[in-house]
Write a protein that holds these residues in place. Sequence first.
Motif, short mmCIF file in Angstrom:
data_model
loop_
_atom_site.label_atom_id
_atom_site.label_comp_id
_atom_site.label_asym_id
_atom_site.label_seq_id
_atom_site.Cartn_x
_atom_site.Cartn_y
_atom_site.Cartn_z
N GLY A 229 48.26 62.94 48.78
CA GLY A 229 48.17 61.83 47.85
C GLY A 229 49.45 61.03 47.76
N THR A 230 49.38 59.96 46.97
CA THR A 230 50.57 59.14 46.73
C THR A 230 51.59 59.94 45.93
OG1 THR A 230 49.33 57.08 46.75
CG2 THR A 230 51.44 57.07 45.59
N SER A 231 52.82 59.95 46.38
CA SER A 231 53.90 60.66 45.69
C SER A 231 54.69 59.70 44.81
CB SER A 231 54.85 61.32 46.70
OG SER A 231 56.03 61.77 46.05
N ILE A 232 54.89 60.09 43.56
CA ILE A 232 55.78 59.35 42.67
C ILE A 232 56.82 60.32 42.14
CG2 ILE A 232 56.02 58.01 40.55
CD1 ILE A 232 53.18 57.08 40.84
N HIS A 233 58.08 60.01 42.38
CA HIS A 233 59.13 60.81 41.75
C HIS A 233 60.19 59.89 41.16
CE1 HIS A 233 61.44 60.42 45.64
NE2 HIS A 233 62.46 60.42 44.80
N LEU A 234 60.84 60.40 40.14
CA LEU A 234 61.97 59.72 39.52
C LEU A 234 63.25 60.30 40.08
CD1 LEU A 234 60.79 59.82 35.79
CD2 LEU A 234 60.65 57.86 37.35
N THR A 235 64.18 59.45 40.43
CA THR A 235 65.52 59.90 40.81
C THR A 235 66.49 59.46 39.72
OG1 THR A 235 65.13 59.87 43.19
CG2 THR A 235 67.40 59.65 42.46
N VAL A 236 67.05 60.44 39.05
CA VAL A 236 68.05 60.17 38.02
C VAL A 236 69.42 60.31 38.68
CG1 VAL A 236 68.92 60.82 35.75
CG2 VAL A 236 66.49 61.16 36.29
N GLY A 237 70.10 59.20 38.86
CA GLY A 237 71.41 59.21 39.49
C GLY A 237 72.52 59.32 38.46
N VAL A 238 73.43 60.28 38.65
CA VAL A 238 74.52 60.51 37.71
C VAL A 238 75.85 60.22 38.41
CG1 VAL A 238 75.64 62.16 36.15
CG2 VAL A 238 73.16 62.28 36.54
N ALA A 239 76.52 59.17 37.98
CA ALA A 239 77.80 58.77 38.59
C ALA A 239 78.92 59.52 37.88
CB ALA A 239 78.00 57.27 38.50
N SER A 240 79.11 60.78 38.25
CA SER A 240 80.06 61.63 37.54
C SER A 240 81.50 61.13 37.72
CB SER A 240 79.94 63.07 38.02
OG SER A 240 80.04 63.13 39.43
N TYR A 241 82.27 61.25 36.66
CA TYR A 241 83.69 60.95 36.73
C TYR A 241 84.41 62.02 37.56
CZ TYR A 241 82.74 57.63 33.00
OH TYR A 241 82.23 56.59 32.26
N THR A 242 85.52 61.63 38.16
CA THR A 242 86.26 62.54 39.05
C THR A 242 87.73 62.58 38.65
OG1 THR A 242 86.87 60.83 40.65
CG2 THR A 242 84.70 61.86 40.91
N GLY A 243 88.47 63.40 39.38
CA GLY A 243 89.91 63.46 39.15
C GLY A 243 90.58 62.12 39.35
N ALA A 244 90.03 61.29 40.24
CA ALA A 244 90.61 59.96 40.45
C ALA A 244 90.51 59.12 39.19
CB ALA A 244 89.89 59.27 41.61
N ASP A 245 89.45 59.32 38.39
CA ASP A 245 89.33 58.58 37.14
C ASP A 245 90.39 59.02 36.14
OD1 ASP A 245 86.80 56.94 37.51
OD2 ASP A 245 86.08 58.94 38.02
N VAL A 246 90.72 60.32 36.16
CA VAL A 246 91.79 60.82 35.30
C VAL A 246 93.12 60.16 35.69
CG1 VAL A 246 93.11 62.85 34.61
CG2 VAL A 246 90.63 63.00 34.86
N ILE A 247 93.38 60.11 37.00
CA ILE A 247 94.63 59.49 37.47
C ILE A 247 94.68 58.02 37.05
CG2 ILE A 247 95.96 58.86 39.50
CD1 ILE A 247 95.99 61.85 38.80
N GLN A 248 93.55 57.34 37.15
CA GLN A 248 93.49 55.93 36.76
C GLN A 248 93.86 55.76 35.29
OE1 GLN A 248 89.54 54.04 36.80
NE2 GLN A 248 90.46 52.34 37.91
N GLU A 249 93.37 56.65 34.45
CA GLU A 249 93.70 56.58 33.03
C GLU A 249 95.16 56.95 32.77
OE1 GLU A 249 91.96 55.26 30.78
OE2 GLU A 249 90.05 55.08 31.85
N LEU A 250 95.69 57.89 33.54
CA LEU A 250 97.11 58.24 33.40
C LEU A 250 97.99 57.05 33.77
CD1 LEU A 250 97.15 61.82 34.97
CD2 LEU A 250 97.59 61.25 32.57
N VAL A 251 97.64 56.37 34.84
CA VAL A 251 98.41 55.18 35.24
C VAL A 251 98.36 54.13 34.15
CG1 VAL A 251 98.50 53.27 36.88
CG2 VAL A 251 98.16 55.60 37.71
N ALA A 252 97.17 53.92 33.58
CA ALA A 252 97.04 52.93 32.51
C ALA A 252 97.88 53.31 31.30
CB ALA A 252 95.57 52.79 32.11
N ALA A 253 98.00 54.62 31.05
CA ALA A 253 98.73 55.08 29.86
C ALA A 253 100.23 54.88 29.98
CB ALA A 253 98.42 56.55 29.60
N VAL A 254 100.77 54.90 31.22
CA VAL A 254 102.23 54.84 31.38
C VAL A 254 102.71 53.56 32.06
CG1 VAL A 254 102.36 57.35 31.50
CG2 VAL A 254 102.24 56.03 33.62
#
Length: 428
Positions: A229-254
């Motif tokens: 039969g016809t298949s229907i599925h939902l794909t829930v994509g999660v753009a998880s934060y990474t260590g690079a995002d932490v570094i970006q915030e550290l740079v912004a802080a200093v």
Amino acid sequence: MTGQTSARAPALGRCVCVPADVFARKYWAAGPLHSAAGTLPRDFGDLFSPDAADELLTDRALRTPFIRMAKEGSVLADGCFTASGGFGAHVADQVDPARVLREFADGATIVLQGLHRTWPALQVFTRELVAELGHPAQVNAYITPESNRGFDPHYDVHDVFVLQVSGEKHWRVHAPVRTHPRADEPWSQYRAAVEARAREEPVLDVVLRPGDSLYLPRGWLHSAVARAGTSIHLTVGVASYTGADVIQELVAAVRGADGLRAPLPIMGTAAPVDEADGNEASRNEASRNEVCAAVRDVTAAFLDALRTSPGVAPDQIAAALGGQLRRQVRPEPVAPLATIEAAAALSGQEIVRLRHGLAIQVTVDAAGVHFKAPDQGLRLPLVCEAAIRALASGEPHRAGALPGLDQAGSLVVSRRLLRSGFLVTGQP
């Protein structure tokens, strides 16, 4: 309906068959997890359905990029399934149900994108899942005719939860060729390696049936073919934060630290050299040396700022990531017409609460209480402080019984915040 019925099961609990702490420790970003329908609280028919797909395709006048189509690994040109909206619409890329039908009957997969924005049940589900995970998420639906596939083996640059709504789909999952790929490292950059890995024995070979789910961390290769039969599925994509995002915030802080403010030296042909030896080679060498010295100095200043700046404490960086999440995820929607009517008709017994996901800042000074969201703010008298702080906490309250105010004052504040889009009526 499969499993135990639970109308208010946690969103993550609907996607995985293990407790949240086990999922976080053992599977998150580490490896795939198949959850059979009988191990989950309920199926996904309340989130999406074939009728929902037909309604979106027929009655909602979708435009690209909220719809796309693909067949046997190739994405179809928009003109294959869209057309002019006709008189009064003035758009050229409105979905054409008849064209969609023709392509679908010929084996093409329909992809309905951004359903966390366009389908109410998925708006609520996605908002709850984001609150549980602490990472932004979005939802697409993939509708594939029997015995067909939409896409070649590939990987995604975000984690996914696959929720099988109807029909069956055969999935083959392979280990990554690129561990935790970034958003700028799509699978097409590693096409040869992906094709070679896809010819190996899969790590997971499974048929998803209605109510089943599958979790895949970013980078895990996968391909799927519709079965019965016809298949229907939902794909829930999660753009998880990474260590690079932490570094970006550290740079912004200093970035305002004294040692990081000074311009770098001239690095081109006008760089200073020793006058006693001014040939071109010496000039280039002197320029490189000065640049390297500047890099060393800036690196030392950056590390010193990280040690001494009060703005780089772990809790402050975590809060900054939380702010980034609130900016990336739209808050709970409001119904403009219904809200105006509700505000005018308030009697005092209605429940009012802050919109889910709305980032609020409350400050107090001699001028009053300031109630601020990212795109607007209100100032109210100081007597409203207790009421405003209570509402900002997210707890629901009676419209006529806000803390620190009598009924008349409570109704005035409730009406004003409703009309301004800060509050909505009803229980969470």
